[in-house]
Design a protein around this motif. Structure first.
Motif, PDB file in Angstrom:
ATOM      1  N   VAL A  34      13.475  12.015  -7.151  1.00  0.00           N
ATOM      2  CA  VAL A  34      12.178  11.565  -7.663  1.00  0.00           C
ATOM      3  C   VAL A  34      12.164  10.057  -7.827  1.00  0.00           C
ATOM      4  CG1 VAL A  34      10.636  11.568  -9.668  1.00  0.00           C
ATOM      5  CG2 VAL A  34      11.554  13.720  -8.803  1.00  0.00           C
ATOM      6  N   ASN A  35      13.188   9.513  -8.466  1.00  0.00           N
ATOM      7  CA  ASN A  35      13.188   8.077  -8.735  1.00  0.00           C
ATOM      8  C   ASN A  35      13.258   7.245  -7.461  1.00  0.00           C
ATOM      9  OD1 ASN A  35      12.887   7.814 -11.658  1.00  0.00           O
ATOM     10  ND2 ASN A  35      14.742   9.054 -11.694  1.00  0.00           N
ATOM     11  N   MET A  36      13.969   7.711  -6.452  1.00  0.00           N
ATOM     12  CA  MET A  36      14.003   6.980  -5.183  1.00  0.00           C
ATOM     13  C   MET A  36      12.665   7.103  -4.474  1.00  0.00           C
ATOM     14  SD  MET A  36      15.634   4.920  -3.451  1.00  0.00           S
ATOM     15  CE  MET A  36      15.569   4.174  -1.849  1.00  0.00           C
ATOM     16  N   TYR A  37      12.062   8.272  -4.517  1.00  0.00           N
ATOM     17  CA  TYR A  37      10.740   8.469  -3.908  1.00  0.00           C
ATOM     18  C   TYR A  37       9.706   7.556  -4.568  1.00  0.00           C
ATOM     19  CZ  TYR A  37       6.327  10.752  -2.725  1.00  0.00           C
ATOM     20  OH  TYR A  37       5.042  11.003  -2.306  1.00  0.00           O
ATOM     21  N   VAL A  38       9.723   7.473  -5.875  1.00  0.00           N
ATOM     22  CA  VAL A  38       8.791   6.608  -6.601  1.00  0.00           C
ATOM     23  C   VAL A  38       9.053   5.149  -6.230  1.00  0.00           C
ATOM     24  CG1 VAL A  38       8.115   5.795  -8.908  1.00  0.00           C
ATOM     25  CG2 VAL A  38       8.363   8.246  -8.455  1.00  0.00           C
ATOM     26  N   TYR A  39      10.306   4.785  -6.083  1.00  0.00           N
ATOM     27  CA  TYR A  39      10.672   3.434  -5.637  1.00  0.00           C
ATOM     28  C   TYR A  39      10.041   3.140  -4.274  1.00  0.00           C
ATOM     29  CZ  TYR A  39      13.699  -0.364  -3.971  1.00  0.00           C
ATOM     30  OH  TYR A  39      14.176  -1.555  -3.466  1.00  0.00           O
ATOM     31  N   ILE A  40      10.124   4.088  -3.354  1.00  0.00           N
ATOM     32  CA  ILE A  40       9.590   3.913  -2.001  1.00  0.00           C
ATOM     33  C   ILE A  40       8.069   3.807  -2.028  1.00  0.00           C
ATOM     34  CG2 ILE A  40       9.319   5.028   0.258  1.00  0.00           C
ATOM     35  CD1 ILE A  40      12.145   6.323  -0.329  1.00  0.00           C
ATOM     36  N   VAL A  41       7.414   4.729  -2.704  1.00  0.00           N
ATOM     37  CA  VAL A  41       5.951   4.681  -2.798  1.00  0.00           C
ATOM     38  C   VAL A  41       5.530   3.406  -3.519  1.00  0.00           C
ATOM     39  CG1 VAL A  41       3.902   5.824  -3.733  1.00  0.00           C
ATOM     40  CG2 VAL A  41       5.711   7.188  -2.663  1.00  0.00           C
ATOM     41  N   GLY A  42       6.275   3.048  -4.555  1.00  0.00           N
ATOM     42  CA  GLY A  42       5.991   1.830  -5.302  1.00  0.00           C
ATOM     43  C   GLY A  42       6.055   0.590  -4.435  1.00  0.00           C
ATOM     44  N   GLU A  43       6.943   0.585  -3.480  1.00  0.00           N
ATOM     45  CA  GLU A  43       7.050  -0.553  -2.561  1.00  0.00           C
ATOM     46  C   GLU A  43       5.731  -0.761  -1.821  1.00  0.00           C
ATOM     47  OE1 GLU A  43       9.657  -0.492   1.190  1.00  0.00           O
ATOM     48  OE2 GLU A  43      10.874  -1.539  -0.313  1.00  0.00           O
ATOM     49  N   HIS A  44       5.125   0.317  -1.374  1.00  0.00           N
ATOM     50  CA  HIS A  44       3.847   0.235  -0.670  1.00  0.00           C
ATOM     51  C   HIS A  44       2.721  -0.184  -1.610  1.00  0.00           C
ATOM     52  CE1 HIS A  44       5.217   1.824   3.197  1.00  0.00           C
ATOM     53  NE2 HIS A  44       6.110   2.440   2.458  1.00  0.00           N
ATOM     54  N   ILE A  45       2.745   0.316  -2.815  1.00  0.00           N
ATOM     55  CA  ILE A  45       1.725  -0.045  -3.801  1.00  0.00           C
ATOM     56  C   ILE A  45       1.795  -1.532  -4.120  1.00  0.00           C
ATOM     57  CG2 ILE A  45       1.044   0.269  -6.221  1.00  0.00           C
ATOM     58  CD1 ILE A  45       1.840   3.283  -5.819  1.00  0.00           C
ATOM     59  N   VAL A  46       2.984  -2.052  -4.312  1.00  0.00           N
ATOM     60  CA  VAL A  46       3.152  -3.475  -4.621  1.00  0.00           C
ATOM     61  C   VAL A  46       2.749  -4.332  -3.415  1.00  0.00           C
ATOM     62  CG1 VAL A  46       4.837  -5.277  -5.202  1.00  0.00           C
ATOM     63  CG2 VAL A  46       4.867  -3.094  -6.414  1.00  0.00           C
ATOM     64  N   GLN A  47       3.090  -3.899  -2.213  1.00  0.00           N
ATOM     65  CA  GLN A  47       2.664  -4.638  -1.019  1.00  0.00           C
ATOM     66  C   GLN A  47       1.143  -4.713  -0.941  1.00  0.00           C
ATOM     67  OE1 GLN A  47       4.617  -2.581   2.208  1.00  0.00           O
ATOM     68  NE2 GLN A  47       6.564  -3.630   1.852  1.00  0.00           N
ATOM     69  N   ASP A  48       0.482  -3.598  -1.207  1.00  0.00           N
ATOM     70  CA  ASP A  48      -0.989  -3.589  -1.217  1.00  0.00           C
ATOM     71  C   ASP A  48      -1.525  -4.497  -2.308  1.00  0.00           C
ATOM     72  OD1 ASP A  48      -1.089  -1.822   0.899  1.00  0.00           O
ATOM     73  OD2 ASP A  48      -1.506  -0.061  -0.352  1.00  0.00           O
ATOM     74  N   TYR A  49      -0.893  -4.473  -3.467  1.00  0.00           N
ATOM     75  CA  TYR A  49      -1.317  -5.330  -4.580  1.00  0.00           C
ATOM     76  C   TYR A  49      -1.244  -6.799  -4.174  1.00  0.00           C
ATOM     77  CZ  TYR A  49      -0.936  -7.985  -8.920  1.00  0.00           C
ATOM     78  OH  TYR A  49      -1.095  -8.927  -9.902  1.00  0.00           O
ATOM     79  N   PHE A  50      -0.129  -7.222  -3.606  1.00  0.00           N
ATOM     80  CA  PHE A  50       0.018  -8.618  -3.198  1.00  0.00           C
ATOM     81  C   PHE A  50      -0.963  -8.978  -2.081  1.00  0.00           C
ATOM     82  CE2 PHE A  50       4.348  -8.842  -5.218  1.00  0.00           C
ATOM     83  CZ  PHE A  50       4.029  -9.861  -6.097  1.00  0.00           C
ATOM     84  N   ALA A  51      -1.174  -8.081  -1.128  1.00  0.00           N
ATOM     85  CA  ALA A  51      -2.120  -8.344  -0.037  1.00  0.00           C
ATOM     86  C   ALA A  51      -3.525  -8.526  -0.608  1.00  0.00           C
ATOM     87  CB  ALA A  51      -2.088  -7.216   0.981  1.00  0.00           C
ATOM     88  N   ASN A  52      -3.932  -7.662  -1.512  1.00  0.00           N
ATOM     89  CA  ASN A  52      -5.264  -7.761  -2.119  1.00  0.00           C
ATOM     90  C   ASN A  52      -5.360  -8.960  -3.041  1.00  0.00           C
ATOM     91  OD1 ASN A  52      -6.407  -5.535  -0.829  1.00  0.00           O
ATOM     92  ND2 ASN A  52      -5.548  -4.140  -2.336  1.00  0.00           N
ATOM     93  N   TYR A  53      -4.309  -9.260  -3.764  1.00  0.00           N
ATOM     94  CA  TYR A  53      -4.293 -10.411  -4.665  1.00  0.00           C
ATOM     95  C   TYR A  53      -4.493 -11.694  -3.874  1.00  0.00           C
ATOM     96  CZ  TYR A  53      -2.471 -13.987  -7.815  1.00  0.00           C
ATOM     97  OH  TYR A  53      -2.319 -15.122  -8.575  1.00  0.00           O
ATOM     98  N   HIS A  54      -3.740 -11.849  -2.799  1.00  0.00           N
ATOM     99  CA  HIS A  54      -3.851 -13.057  -1.985  1.00  0.00           C
ATOM    100  C   HIS A  54      -5.207 -13.116  -1.283  1.00  0.00           C
ATOM    101  CE1 HIS A  54       0.084 -14.439  -2.933  1.00  0.00           C
ATOM    102  NE2 HIS A  54       0.654 -13.324  -2.502  1.00  0.00           N
ATOM    103  N   TRP A  55      -5.749 -11.964  -0.889  1.00  0.00           N
ATOM    104  CA  TRP A  55      -7.062 -11.931  -0.269  1.00  0.00           C
ATOM    105  C   TRP A  55      -8.125 -12.384  -1.264  1.00  0.00           C
ATOM    106  CZ3 TRP A  55     -11.543  -9.102  -1.235  1.00  0.00           C
ATOM    107  CH2 TRP A  55     -12.526  -9.173  -0.246  1.00  0.00           C
ATOM    108  N   ARG A  56      -8.055 -11.861  -2.508  1.00  0.00           N
ATOM    109  CA  ARG A  56      -9.019 -12.266  -3.545  1.00  0.00           C
ATOM    110  C   ARG A  56      -8.911 -13.744  -3.843  1.00  0.00           C
ATOM    111  NH1 ARG A  56      -7.386  -7.404  -5.921  1.00  0.00           N
ATOM    112  NH2 ARG A  56      -6.081  -8.541  -7.376  1.00  0.00           N
ATOM    113  N   LYS A  57      -7.686 -14.258  -3.958  1.00  0.00           N
ATOM    114  CA  LYS A  57      -7.486 -15.678  -4.239  1.00  0.00           C
ATOM    115  C   LYS A  57      -8.068 -16.529  -3.112  1.00  0.00           C
ATOM    116  CE  LYS A  57      -5.570 -15.792  -8.216  1.00  0.00           C
ATOM    117  NZ  LYS A  57      -6.310 -16.292  -9.344  1.00  0.00           N
ATOM    118  N   ALA A  58      -7.883 -16.127  -1.876  1.00  0.00           N
ATOM    119  CA  ALA A  58      -8.416 -16.882  -0.746  1.00  0.00           C
ATOM    120  C   ALA A  58      -9.944 -16.879  -0.777  1.00  0.00           C
ATOM    121  CB  ALA A  58      -7.908 -16.293   0.575  1.00  0.00           C
ATOM    122  N   ARG A  59     -10.542 -15.759  -1.169  1.00  0.00           N
ATOM    123  CA  ARG A  59     -12.005 -15.664  -1.269  1.00  0.00           C
ATOM    124  C   ARG A  59     -12.529 -16.549  -2.402  1.00  0.00           C
ATOM    125  NH1 ARG A  59     -15.380 -12.912   2.031  1.00  0.00           N
ATOM    126  NH2 ARG A  59     -16.543 -12.289   0.239  1.00  0.00           N
TER     127      ARG A  59
END
Length: 124
Positions: free
Chosen positions: A96-121
């Motif tokens: 479970v903890n490794m799976y959450v780590y893996i899914v979390g990696e994608h969530i954080v990547q999306d967060y940073f992509a959206n954060y940088h997109w919002r900042k650029a806008r």
């Protein structure tokens, strides 16, 4: 044989994705005063410094009927990124903890992509 389900196929339909995303959002709220200090270590701090689930019973309940697909994701990810599978796949808590780590990696990547997109806008 290992299924070809790449971890890059993790999205909002992935098992418990929204629950894990809510966990991440709560982490952001609880650490809002320290996010700049955390910076690029956000994924590590949120998903690797504490266990998401503790205890075999709680982990077994959390996995429900998805245990084999989750094991497959964990195994594929570790083989892809580490060259070997080091998670003890017989221990539900570790899976479970490794799976959450893996899914979390994608969530954080999306967060940073959206954060940088919002900042650029905001700047434009």
């Amino acid at each position: 044989m290992l299924t070809k389900r790449k971890t890059t196929m993790i999205d909002r339909t992935t098992y418990k994705y929204l629950e894990i995303k809510e966990y991440f959002e709560n982490f952001l709220k609880e650490n809002s005063n320290h996010l700049e200090e955390i910076g690029d270590d956000l994924h590590h701090e949120c998903f690797n410094t504490n266990f998401y689930i503790t205890g075999r019973y709680q982990a077994e309940k959390w996995l429900e009927g998805h245990v084999f697909s989750i094991i497959n994701i964990v195994k594929y990810y570790e083989l892809e990124y580490f060259g070997e599978c080091t998670t003890n796949l017989a221990e539900p808590e570790q899976v479970v903890n490794m799976y959450v780590y893996i899914v979390g990696e994608h969530i954080v990547q999306d967060y940073f992509a959206n954060y940088h997109w919002r900042k650029a806008r905001e700047i434009a």
